[in-house]
Enzyme design. Structure first.
Site, PDB file in Angstrom:
ATOM      1  N   GLU A   1      42.322  43.732  39.211  1.00 59.75           N
ATOM      2  CA  GLU A   1      43.175  43.878  40.398  1.00 59.75           C
ATOM      3  C   GLU A   1      44.224  44.968  40.216  1.00 59.75           C
ATOM      4  O   GLU A   1      44.699  45.541  41.183  1.00 59.75           O
ATOM      5  CB  GLU A   1      43.881  42.557  40.725  1.00 59.75           C
ATOM      6  CG  GLU A   1      43.049  41.626  41.557  1.00 59.75           C
ATOM      7  CD  GLU A   1      43.830  40.438  42.135  1.00 59.75           C
ATOM      8  OE1 GLU A   1      45.031  40.267  41.837  1.00 59.75           O
ATOM      9  OE2 GLU A   1      43.214  39.660  42.874  1.00 59.75           O
TER      10      GLU A   1
ATOM     11  N   HIS B   1      22.708  36.573  22.535  1.00 58.35           N
ATOM     12  CA  HIS B   1      21.339  36.157  22.840  1.00 58.35           C
ATOM     13  C   HIS B   1      21.031  36.253  24.330  1.00 58.35           C
ATOM     14  O   HIS B   1      20.027  35.727  24.794  1.00 58.35           O
ATOM     15  CB  HIS B   1      21.112  34.730  22.319  1.00 58.35           C
ATOM     16  CG  HIS B   1      21.284  34.654  20.830  1.00 58.35           C
ATOM     17  ND1 HIS B   1      20.235  34.670  19.953  1.00 58.35           N
ATOM     18  CD2 HIS B   1      22.413  34.620  20.077  1.00 58.35           C
ATOM     19  CE1 HIS B   1      20.705  34.622  18.708  1.00 58.35           C
ATOM     20  NE2 HIS B   1      22.021  34.600  18.760  1.00 58.35           N
TER      21      HIS B   1
ATOM     22  N   LYS C   1      39.980  38.346  53.406  1.00 50.76           N
ATOM     23  CA  LYS C   1      40.812  37.294  54.018  1.00 50.76           C
ATOM     24  C   LYS C   1      40.861  37.469  55.528  1.00 50.76           C
ATOM     25  O   LYS C   1      40.721  36.506  56.277  1.00 50.76           O
ATOM     26  CB  LYS C   1      42.247  37.373  53.468  1.00 50.76           C
ATOM     27  CG  LYS C   1      42.417  36.867  52.058  1.00 50.76           C
ATOM     28  CD  LYS C   1      43.900  36.751  51.758  1.00 50.76           C
ATOM     29  CE  LYS C   1      44.156  36.508  50.299  1.00 50.76           C
ATOM     30  NZ  LYS C   1      45.561  36.628  49.941  1.00 50.76           N
TER      31      LYS C   1
END
Ligand code: PA5
Length: 445
Positions: free
Chosen positions: A285, A306, A420
């Site tokens: 951010e 792995h 948003k």
């Protein structure tokens, strides 16, 4: 004190970059110290470890003590910077299995960090027959995910204890004056803690945002602050050789300039997972804007050797690793001797798990560097509250510097607003009618 080992990036950065970057770091450093750079109004965290509200700090401890004595569980409601730091520290120091352990501190459930109906029902079911309290955390006090979750858990508390007793079990961490949560807290008499105006969410773990849940888990928050204060002192140095945050910021910036696009934070402790999530938010951010910034990723070794190990070793060469190495763990766990040696492992008998892990670390380091992946190594002390305090401040300070090196504002997050707005419009929130029609047309609805 955290030590930075840059010896495994040198062959990738043949030209000396430290002297060239020092003047720019000095400028960024001055801006952070004085709070007069871009976004400077959000640099309250720079002096926080030595300059925090002592009265509130005592109230945090008192509230933590009350929660420990009257609750078997604490529900922590928050998202992004309002939960990742606390979860990171609690899991790192108390284990990802904290809730399953025998202990005299409450279980801690993190909710409101998404919109999963399943997670909501599951947590509410876990609270059946359990005395609990709620710490709702939101700086803005208006973020949808925690606000919606709070409705559910507030109702649950009120049904269980009645409105007055429920109010005594709700702790709101939010803005000093503004926002719906602050208004709700004042109206209902919840105890409140402050997210200071000059500290943004992802830099707030050492405020009440992180400290209350961390203290409830039984972690020594004085030690956490002492570690951060020690690192604050180290980061005041106006000099590459003495300032670990300068060294890290300069190295990762130079790797970025050389074409590396992804920084992978690796640790050999599964309990570090949420510290890495906190780090990803901090850097993602803070740097990811204006079409710039390293993409922060994380792996948990040796498990991910792995799964992701193949890509790291031989995939596209646009990555570097920052590897966190902690000091010796408290438990030696020597490998048992087996007279039959059916598994052929007696060559390890008597060797501690730390010793085996250290060989894995060195083997991986050499392989990855050989494969073209620069490695920055962060050598931390033993995994404890002091060390994590140091690490939190170190990463925050280096992040602020990194933003200034990239010429972006490390303290805003304009891109987070886009989803948003769309979500509000699609949900039919008043004031978003026009956007709603546009989005519905795009969706063909
Ligand atoms: O770093 C940030 O500012 C964000 O990640 C916020 O912490 C997050 O969006 C939650 O915001 P709030 O605390 O206002 O609910």
């Amino acid at each position: 004190m955290i030590q930075i080992d840059l010896s495994h990036i040198q062959c990738f950065l043949p030209l000396p970059y430290e002297a060239a970057l020092s003047p720019r770091l000095r400028i960024g450093h001055g801006r952070l110290q004085k709070g007069d750079g871009i976004g400077g109004e959000f640099t309250g965290w720079v002096h926080l470890p030595t300059d925090y509200d002592r009265e509130e700090f005592s109230r945090i401890k008192k509230a933590a003590g009350k929660i420990q004595s009257d609750s078997q569980a604490l529900v922590v409601i928050g998202i992004g910077g309002s939960y990742l730091g606390a979860r990171g520290v609690i899991e790192c120091l108390c284990s990802p299995n904290y809730n399953l352990k025998k202990k005299d501190t409450p279980n801690i459930y993190f909710v409101g960090n998404g919109l999963s109906s399943e997670q909501l029902s599951e947590t509410m079911a876990l609270l059946d027959g359990v005395d609990f309290s709620v710490n709702v955390i939101s700086k803005s006090g208006t973020t949808t995910e925690p606000a919606v979750a709070f409705r559910f858990f507030r109702r649950l508390l009120e049904e269980k204890y009645g409105k007055d007793e429920a109010a005594k079990r709700i702790y709101a961490t939010t803005d000093r004056e503004r926002g719906a949560l602050k208004a709700l807290a004042d109206e209902n008499g919840y105890e409140t803690f402050v997210v200071p105006d000059d500290i943004g969410g992802r830099y707030s773990v050492l405020t009440a945002v992180g400290l209350l849940p961390i203290a409830v888990a039984g972690i020594d928050i004085d030690e956490l602050m002492s570690g951060a204060a020690a690192m604050q002192e180290a980061c005041r140095a106006d000099d590459m050789a003495a300032n670990p945050a300068w060294q890290y910021a300069a190295a990762r910036y130079e790797l970025y300039r050389s074409g590396k696009r992804i920084e992978i934070l690796a640790a050999y402790e599964p309990s570090f997972r949420f510290m890495a999530e906190w780090w990803k938010q901090l850097y993602g951010e803070s740097e990811g804007k204006e079409n710039k910034g390293l993409f922060p990723a994380s792996v948990e070794f040796t498990a991910d050797l792995h799964s992701m190990g193949q890509y790291i070793q031989q995939g596209e060469r646009h990555i570097f690793e920052t590897v966190v190495r902690f000091g010796a763990s408290a438990d030696e766990n020597p490998v048992p001797f087996d007279p039959s040696d059916g598994d052929g492992l007696n060559f390890l008998a008597g060797k501690s798990m730390d010793y085996i892990a250290a060989q894995a670390m060195d083997g991986t380091l050499l392989a990855h560097v050989e494969g073209g992946v620069p490695n920055i190594i962060l050598r931390a002390g033993r995994k404890n509250a002091f060390t994590l305090g140091e690490m939190i401040y170190f990463f925050e300070y280096a992040c602020g510097l990194s933003g200034y090196l990239l010429d972006v504002n490390p303290f805003d997050q304009p891109g987070v607003e886009a989803y948003k707005k769309n979500m509000f419009a699609l949900l039919g929130k008043p004031g978003y009618e026009e956007l709603r029609s546009q989005l519905l047309a795009k969706l063909g609805r």
